[in-house]
Structure formats: C-alpha cells, structure tokens
Design an enzyme around this catalytic site. Structure first.
Site, PDB file in Angstrom:
ATOM      1  CG  ASP A  69       8.774 -44.097 -29.158  1.00 36.46           C
ATOM      2  OD1 ASP A  69       9.516 -45.001 -28.306  1.00 36.46           O
ATOM      3  OD2 ASP A  69       9.256 -43.850 -30.085  1.00 36.46           O
ATOM      4  NE  ARG A  94       8.598 -40.087 -30.016  1.00 34.57           N
ATOM      5  CZ  ARG A  94       9.365 -39.636 -29.148  1.00 34.57           C
ATOM      6  NH1 ARG A  94      10.628 -39.560 -29.467  1.00 34.57           N
ATOM      7  NH2 ARG A  94       9.158 -39.193 -27.732  1.00 34.57           N
ATOM      8  NE  ARG A 139      14.534 -38.878 -34.889  1.00 33.87           N
ATOM      9  CZ  ARG A 139      14.091 -39.388 -33.974  1.00 33.87           C
ATOM     10  NH1 ARG A 139      13.293 -38.998 -33.083  1.00 33.87           N
ATOM     11  NH2 ARG A 139      14.143 -40.981 -33.801  1.00 33.87           N
ATOM     12  CG  HIS A 168      16.651 -36.442 -29.698  1.00 35.39           C
ATOM     13  ND1 HIS A 168      15.654 -37.308 -29.328  1.00 35.39           N
ATOM     14  CD2 HIS A 168      15.842 -35.870 -30.752  1.00 35.39           C
ATOM     15  CE1 HIS A 168      14.654 -37.242 -30.019  1.00 35.39           C
ATOM     16  NE2 HIS A 168      14.648 -36.211 -30.840  1.00 35.39           N
ATOM     17  CB  CYS A 262      14.861 -40.109 -23.243  1.00 31.77           C
ATOM     18  SG  CYS A 262      16.269 -39.766 -24.751  1.00 31.77           S
TER      19      CYS A 262
END
Length: 269
Positions: A69, A94, A139, A168, A262
C-alpha cells in the site's frame, strides 16, 4: 464565470512495484480476487506522466518490499509550509510506511514531526486554503486533529465519516481550490454535513454513482481536476463550474481502495 487558473504543484509519488492485495483493511480489499501488478504499474505510469505534462513537479520515493500500500503516498504525511507531520497508521499491516516516508523527508532536510496520535496523512487531513479539513471515524483519531493544528499552524475542522466504504476523508471529499470543494454528503454524519454546508454553500455535491467509483479521490491544481474516468457525471458538474476534468483509469489500484488522490502527496514549501 471567471477563468480557472492552474498553479504548478509539487507532488510525491511511489510506484506500485510491489502492489497486491494480500490483506483486507477496508471494504474494497478482497485477497481472494487476483491483482495484476503490471496493470497497476501501467495505470500509475499514466497518472505520473499526466502530472508532468500539466507542468507539475513530481518526486519519487522508492517502493519497499512488503509494503503493497506504499503506492498510496497521500497517506504518508501532511506537508504545510515546509513542515511535515508524519503518519501513524491504525493497522499493523501499514505501520512501517510511516517511518519510511518520514525518513525520505528527513534525508532531504524537511522539518519532520513524528506524530503521537494516529493519523493517516492526507488521507484524512486535506489542506483547503487557510484551513485543514480533517476526517475521523475510521482511521485518524480526533486527538490527531489538535496535534495537526498545533504543529501545522492551520485551523483544523473536524468531519466525521460514517460509511466504511469511505474510510478516509479523501474518498468522500476533494479540495478543488482554496475555497471550493466537492463531497458526497451521505458519507458524513449530520453535524459534519451542517459544517460543510455552512463553510461551502456552493460545493459540488457528488451522488452515489460518483462516490462508488472513487470520483472524489481526485487532485485539482485549481483548473484541471484529475479523477477516475468512470465518474462521468461528476466530470460534467466540474465542467459546468469552469474546471477541466481529466479522467484516468486506476481501476487496478481501486482493488485496494485507492485512486488519484491516494497516489498523490502534495509537498507545500
């Protein structure tokens, strides 16, 4: 309608050399469905080349094995006036990305702060003129908003996300210019919708069709708006406002829950 003016931007990106979906931390990720790294690379290369054709500066961070990611550079930090608030990820899959991005900035002399609270960079902290629109709910912790305001020196406006598909802020809202945004109202709780209506009464409102193809995961330079090509209705709305929408195909990266924004971290000196 006054003409739109594109302003040259400075971006950081990361090639998806190790892209795959081998875990699931959002509703878009399904490890049972095969991914194609070559396709992801080809689609990403088109976005990278497009930014350069539009006159923007793009730097690259090396992709690291075991971090599929990492291509989603927007999550790696928030950069305002030469100050870098590093990222601290919610999920262990992550976690290593935060230090990797922080090291990139430190190696180049940026002022970096390691965060105390969980924040996922520009995934949830979107700079809009003199304020930062800050997402929470899935998040980034609300406590991180105060940390961002203190370090980055901008007013932070908290917005609560309620639909797990839009985990997000940058999947549910995009900054078009210093005082213009577009967003999908059902992605937010009632209080946050009221805040957005007050601050941005003339915002572009995206429907469910635009949201589900990640049409709001877009990047604007003030005139050109790069967004997923499937968001055709949203592109028409932008054209009516005087913007130039440019559609791109990032469907392979959408398998991991990401698209244009992103992949793109803005470096603000």
């Amino acid at each position: 309608m006054s003409p739109r003016t594109a302003r040259p931007r400075h971006y950081l990106m990361c090639r998806p050399a190790h892209f795959t979906v081998d875990y699931s931390i959002n509703p878009w990720m399904d490890p049972a469905k095969p991914t194609d790294t070559d396709t992801a690379l080809a689609q990403w290369d088109e976005l990278y080349a497009l930014f350069q054709r539009l006159g923007h500066t793009v730097e690259l961070i090396d992709p690291l094995p075991g971090m599929p990611d990492m291509v989603f550079a927007a999550n790696g930090a928030t950069v305002v006036d030469g100050r870098v608030l590093g990222a601290r990820f919610r999920y262990p899959e992550r976690t290593a990305e935060g230090p990797a991005y922080a090291d990139w900035f430190r190696d180049r002399g940026w002022q970096v702060r390691d965060p105390e609270q969980i924040n996922e960079g520009e995934g949830d902290l979107l700079v809009a003129g003199d304020r930062i629109l800050a997402g929470t709910g899935f998040r980034t912790e609300t406590a991180a908003h105060a940390e961002a305001q203190s370090f980055l020196g901008r007013e932070v406006v908290t917005l609560r996300l309620v639909d797990p598909r839009y985990y997000h802020l940058d999947t549910a809202l995009a900054v078009l210019d210093d005082d213009e945004i577009m967003y999908h109202p059902p992605a937010f709780d009632a209080e946050s919708r009221a805040v957005l209506e007050r601050l941005y009464p003339d915002a572009v409102l995206a429907d469910a069709d635009a949201a589900k193809v990640f049409g709001l995961n877009a990047v604007s330079d003030g005139a050109n708006v790069i967004l997923p090509e499937a968001a055709t209705g949203l592109a028409e709305q932008l054209r009516d406002r005087g913007f130039t929408p440019i559609g791109v195909d990032l469907t392979e990266l959408l398998r991991a829950g990401g698209a244009v924004k992103c992949c793109t971290l803005e470096l603000r000196r």
